[in-house]
Design a protein around this motif. Structure first.
Motif, PDB file in Angstrom:
ATOM      1  N   THR A  72      -0.196 -10.692 -19.646  1.00 31.51           N
ATOM      2  CA  THR A  72       0.492 -11.960 -19.871  1.00 31.51           C
ATOM      3  C   THR A  72      -0.507 -12.958 -20.454  1.00 31.51           C
ATOM      4  O   THR A  72      -1.646 -13.067 -19.948  1.00 31.51           O
ATOM      5  CB  THR A  72       1.075 -12.528 -18.564  1.00 31.51           C
ATOM      6  OG1 THR A  72       1.874 -11.528 -17.939  1.00 31.51           O
ATOM      7  CG2 THR A  72       1.930 -13.764 -18.829  1.00 31.51           C
ATOM      8  N   ILE A  74      -0.931 -16.986 -21.218  1.00 36.86           N
ATOM      9  CA  ILE A  74      -0.344 -18.221 -20.712  1.00 36.86           C
ATOM     10  C   ILE A  74      -1.078 -19.399 -21.335  1.00 36.86           C
ATOM     11  O   ILE A  74      -2.319 -19.457 -21.325  1.00 36.86           O
ATOM     12  CB  ILE A  74      -0.431 -18.294 -19.178  1.00 36.86           C
ATOM     13  CG1 ILE A  74       0.197 -17.024 -18.568  1.00 36.86           C
ATOM     14  CG2 ILE A  74       0.216 -19.555 -18.632  1.00 36.86           C
ATOM     15  CD1 ILE A  74      -0.177 -16.799 -17.140  1.00 36.86           C
ATOM     16  N   GLU A  79       3.058 -22.469 -20.250  1.00 35.57           N
ATOM     17  CA  GLU A  79       4.061 -21.732 -21.018  1.00 35.57           C
ATOM     18  C   GLU A  79       3.589 -20.304 -21.277  1.00 35.57           C
ATOM     19  O   GLU A  79       2.405 -20.075 -21.594  1.00 35.57           O
ATOM     20  CB  GLU A  79       4.309 -22.442 -22.349  1.00 35.57           C
ATOM     21  CG  GLU A  79       5.351 -21.734 -23.206  1.00 35.57           C
ATOM     22  CD  GLU A  79       5.495 -22.376 -24.572  1.00 35.57           C
ATOM     23  OE1 GLU A  79       6.255 -21.843 -25.392  1.00 35.57           O
ATOM     24  OE2 GLU A  79       4.818 -23.411 -24.812  1.00 35.57           O
ATOM     25  N   VAL A  80       4.475 -19.340 -21.097  1.00 36.59           N
ATOM     26  CA  VAL A  80       4.148 -17.935 -21.305  1.00 36.59           C
ATOM     27  C   VAL A  80       4.256 -17.624 -22.791  1.00 36.59           C
ATOM     28  O   VAL A  80       5.348 -17.687 -23.396  1.00 36.59           O
ATOM     29  CB  VAL A  80       5.082 -17.009 -20.493  1.00 36.59           C
ATOM     30  CG1 VAL A  80       4.759 -15.548 -20.799  1.00 36.59           C
ATOM     31  CG2 VAL A  80       4.941 -17.280 -19.008  1.00 36.59           C
ATOM     32  N   ASP A  83       4.222 -11.640 -22.749  1.00 34.89           N
ATOM     33  CA  ASP A  83       4.359 -10.887 -21.491  1.00 34.89           C
ATOM     34  C   ASP A  83       4.803  -9.476 -21.846  1.00 34.89           C
ATOM     35  O   ASP A  83       5.836  -9.293 -22.513  1.00 34.89           O
ATOM     36  CB  ASP A  83       5.374 -11.565 -20.567  1.00 34.89           C
ATOM     37  CG  ASP A  83       5.284 -11.021 -19.151  1.00 34.89           C
ATOM     38  OD1 ASP A  83       5.132  -9.784 -18.983  1.00 34.89           O
ATOM     39  OD2 ASP A  83       5.363 -11.831 -18.210  1.00 34.89           O
ATOM     40  N   ASN A  93       7.711 -21.034 -16.314  1.00 33.24           N
ATOM     41  CA  ASN A  93       6.391 -21.641 -16.439  1.00 33.24           C
ATOM     42  C   ASN A  93       5.454 -21.087 -15.364  1.00 33.24           C
ATOM     43  O   ASN A  93       5.814 -20.991 -14.205  1.00 33.24           O
ATOM     44  CB  ASN A  93       6.508 -23.161 -16.323  1.00 33.24           C
ATOM     45  CG  ASN A  93       5.225 -23.856 -16.747  1.00 33.24           C
ATOM     46  OD1 ASN A  93       4.247 -23.857 -16.022  1.00 33.24           O
ATOM     47  ND2 ASN A  93       5.270 -24.464 -17.937  1.00 33.24           N
ATOM     48  N   HIS A  94       4.212 -20.715 -15.791  1.00 38.66           N
ATOM     49  CA  HIS A  94       3.229 -20.094 -14.884  1.00 38.66           C
ATOM     50  C   HIS A  94       2.096 -21.041 -14.495  1.00 38.66           C
ATOM     51  O   HIS A  94       1.064 -20.605 -13.991  1.00 38.66           O
ATOM     52  CB  HIS A  94       2.633 -18.842 -15.563  1.00 38.66           C
ATOM     53  CG  HIS A  94       3.545 -17.645 -15.486  1.00 38.66           C
ATOM     54  ND1 HIS A  94       4.901 -17.730 -15.596  1.00 38.66           N
ATOM     55  CD2 HIS A  94       3.256 -16.313 -15.303  1.00 38.66           C
ATOM     56  CE1 HIS A  94       5.452 -16.527 -15.506  1.00 38.66           C
ATOM     57  NE2 HIS A  94       4.459 -15.627 -15.336  1.00 38.66           N
ATOM     58  N   ARG A  95       2.313 -22.344 -14.741  1.00 40.94           N
ATOM     59  CA  ARG A  95       1.251 -23.301 -14.436  1.00 40.94           C
ATOM     60  C   ARG A  95       0.884 -23.298 -12.956  1.00 40.94           C
ATOM     61  O   ARG A  95      -0.271 -23.500 -12.587  1.00 40.94           O
ATOM     62  CB  ARG A  95       1.717 -24.712 -14.862  1.00 40.94           C
ATOM     63  CG  ARG A  95       0.741 -25.831 -14.537  1.00 40.94           C
ATOM     64  CD  ARG A  95      -0.499 -25.771 -15.389  1.00 40.94           C
ATOM     65  NE  ARG A  95      -1.426 -26.844 -15.032  1.00 40.94           N
ATOM     66  CZ  ARG A  95      -2.618 -27.005 -15.586  1.00 40.94           C
ATOM     67  NH1 ARG A  95      -3.029 -26.161 -16.526  1.00 40.94           N
ATOM     68  NH2 ARG A  95      -3.399 -27.998 -15.233  1.00 40.94           N
ATOM     69  N   VAL A 100      -3.807 -18.482 -12.310  1.00 35.75           N
ATOM     70  CA  VAL A 100      -3.841 -19.229 -13.569  1.00 35.75           C
ATOM     71  C   VAL A 100      -4.600 -20.532 -13.378  1.00 35.75           C
ATOM     72  O   VAL A 100      -5.455 -20.913 -14.195  1.00 35.75           O
ATOM     73  CB  VAL A 100      -2.410 -19.494 -14.087  1.00 35.75           C
ATOM     74  CG1 VAL A 100      -2.444 -20.396 -15.328  1.00 35.75           C
ATOM     75  CG2 VAL A 100      -1.704 -18.185 -14.407  1.00 35.75           C
ATOM     76  N   SER A 133      -6.271 -20.568 -23.849  1.00 41.68           N
ATOM     77  CA  SER A 133      -5.176 -19.949 -23.085  1.00 41.68           C
ATOM     78  C   SER A 133      -5.754 -18.992 -22.037  1.00 41.68           C
ATOM     79  O   SER A 133      -6.956 -18.699 -22.024  1.00 41.68           O
ATOM     80  CB  SER A 133      -4.235 -19.206 -24.040  1.00 41.68           C
ATOM     81  OG  SER A 133      -4.933 -18.140 -24.683  1.00 41.68           O
TER      82      SER A 133
END
Length: 441
Positions: A72, A74, A79-80, A83, A93-95, A100, A133
């Motif tokens: 993945t 990010i 924002e992805v 993946d 969202n993966h924040r 991460v 990223s």
């Protein structure tokens, strides 16, 4: 006992196997996790280097290469961007993901948690790329429960083998442990070569055997003495009666023979009564209840009853002291005082004196009886309370008595928790004291 030992040994093994099974599952889980972490980190570094060199197009080339690994990309805002499982995940969202956040702050991050996508525990490792990223590499792993389940078949077979071996070992070990106990020589406990833990029991058994032997010997001696003591008056009675029956007695001598028969019969009755008293005291079958007794008044009654005997030898009896009350069995206390005072008269010299003191002391009530008689040698003072024991055997018949008086005193004292103290010297008289324990207020 054998079954208990066997069950205990098998139970101990069973518990040990359960604990071993749990510990093994934890160890395997940690071991697998360490291996997985190493592989994922190494893979992440390779992909990180490739992306930094070739760009993000490299990720598109990784699709379908390794379906066990999830890649993945990010953006800094969560924002992805890419993946490898995008077809299985509604991208969000993966924040907020811990790995991460850690990668954005320090360059790397990791986390272990249950994946909502595949429904299994996963290890996540994230690294920061040159463009800012985050690249995250994730791989599924076996949880602790799954590891335990995987280990169970092997542990189950091993447990069955171990339990079977344990049963055989327990039976053999139990027989070996029990054998010395089964072969104990109970007649001679201290001669056994056995476990140190059994020594207190063997010592107690040896003491019990000695006590039983002493009691047995005492009973044999008592039976022999009783037979002898009963035989003597019975022989006299039988002899006198036979002479009278055969008409070999002159009419003038009949009263004399009758008196002798009467005296021997009275002696026999007294002996039987004393034996019955001792038997009851031995068996602790005295049914009389304790009551408050004025020892001074009781002693005065005894002195009054013995006055005729004292008068025959011209012995003066003196009673001093003070009223003192004691909670005891009146009949037994009467016997104790009577026997001591009677002995003071029997073994006194003509024109002698018997001094009696009754009163209270700091230790409790006390009765003291002193005489001016023949005294008791030191070597006999320990034995005078034995049944039928007489210091002066040659004159015992002349002085009368059954030889059981002081035995009754001793047993009566034991019954009341009292002590009997003797102080005597040949030719200078004897002093006997009964010390009663202090009663609670």
């Amino acid at each position: 006992m054998k079954k208990k030992i066997q069950r205990s040994m098998v139970l101990v093994l069973f518990v040990t196997l359960i604990l071993f099974y749990g510990i093994l599952a934890v160890i395997l889980y940690d071991h697998n996790l360490s291996i997985l972490e190493g592989e994922v980190r190494q893979e992440a570094k390779y992909v990180q280097a490739a992306i930094n060199i070739s760009g993000t197009d490299y990720l598109e080339q990784m699709d379908d290469v390794d379906r066990d690994t999830r890649l993945t990309q990010i953006a800094p805002d969560g924002e992805v961007l890419y993946d490898s499982r995008r077809d299985e995940n509604s991208i969000e969202n993966h924040r907020s993901r811990p790995e991460v956040q850690s990668a954005l702050q320090s360059g790397t991050g990791e986390d272990v948690r249950m994946s909502d996508t595949v429904g299994r525990e996963m290890y996540y490792y994230a690294v920061l790329l040159n463009d800012g990223s985050v690249l995250r590499v994730a791989r599924t792993m076996d949880g602790l429960m799954r590891t335990a389940v995987n280990v169970f078949p092997v542990m189950g077979v091993l447990a069955l083998l171990m339990m079977g071996f344990a049963v055989l070992l327990a039976r053999w070990q139990t027989r070996r442990l029990i054998k010395p106990i089964n072969e104990l020589d109970l007649e001679h406990p201290l001669e056994n070569d056995v476990y140190p833990e059994l020594e207190p029991l063997l010592i107690a058994m040896d003491q019990q055997n000695k006590e039983k032997e002493a009691v047995s010997n005492m009973r044999k001696e008592f039976s022999a003495n009783v037979s002898h003591e009963l035989k003597t008056p019975l022989t006299s009675i039988s002899g006198y009666a036979e002479i009278m029956k055969n008409g070999m007695v002159r009419p003038a001598d009949i009263p004399l023979f009758s008196e002798r028969i009467y005296k021997e019969a009275r002696r026999l009755i007294t002996l039987v009564e004393d034996i019955i008293k001792l038997s009851k005291l031995d068996e602790e079958s005295v049914e009389l209840e304790k009551q408050e007794v004025n020892l001074y008044e009781l002693t005065r009654e005894v002195v009054s009853r013995l006055a005729p005997q004292a008068a025959q030898k011209n012995i003066r009896m003196e009673l001093t002291g003070e009223p003192v009350k004691y909670n005891g069995i009146r009949q037994i206390l009467d016997e104790m005082i009577y026997n001591i005072c009677e002995n003071a008269i029997k073994y006194n010299n003509d024109n002698g004196r018997v001094s009696i003191w009754v009163g209270d002391t700091l230790e409790g009530a006390k009765i003291s009886v002193s005489d001016t008689g023949i005294g008791i040698p030191k070597e006999h003072q320990e034995r005078i309370f034995e049944r039928f024991y007489r210091v002066d055997k040659s004159h015992s018949k002349e002085r009368g008595g059954t030889g059981l008086g002081l035995s009754i005193v001793k047993h009566g004292a034991i019954l009341h928790g009292a002590k009997v103290i003797v102080d005597s010297e040949p030719g200078k008289g004897t002093r006997m004291e009964i010390h009663f324990p202090k009663e609670a207020a």
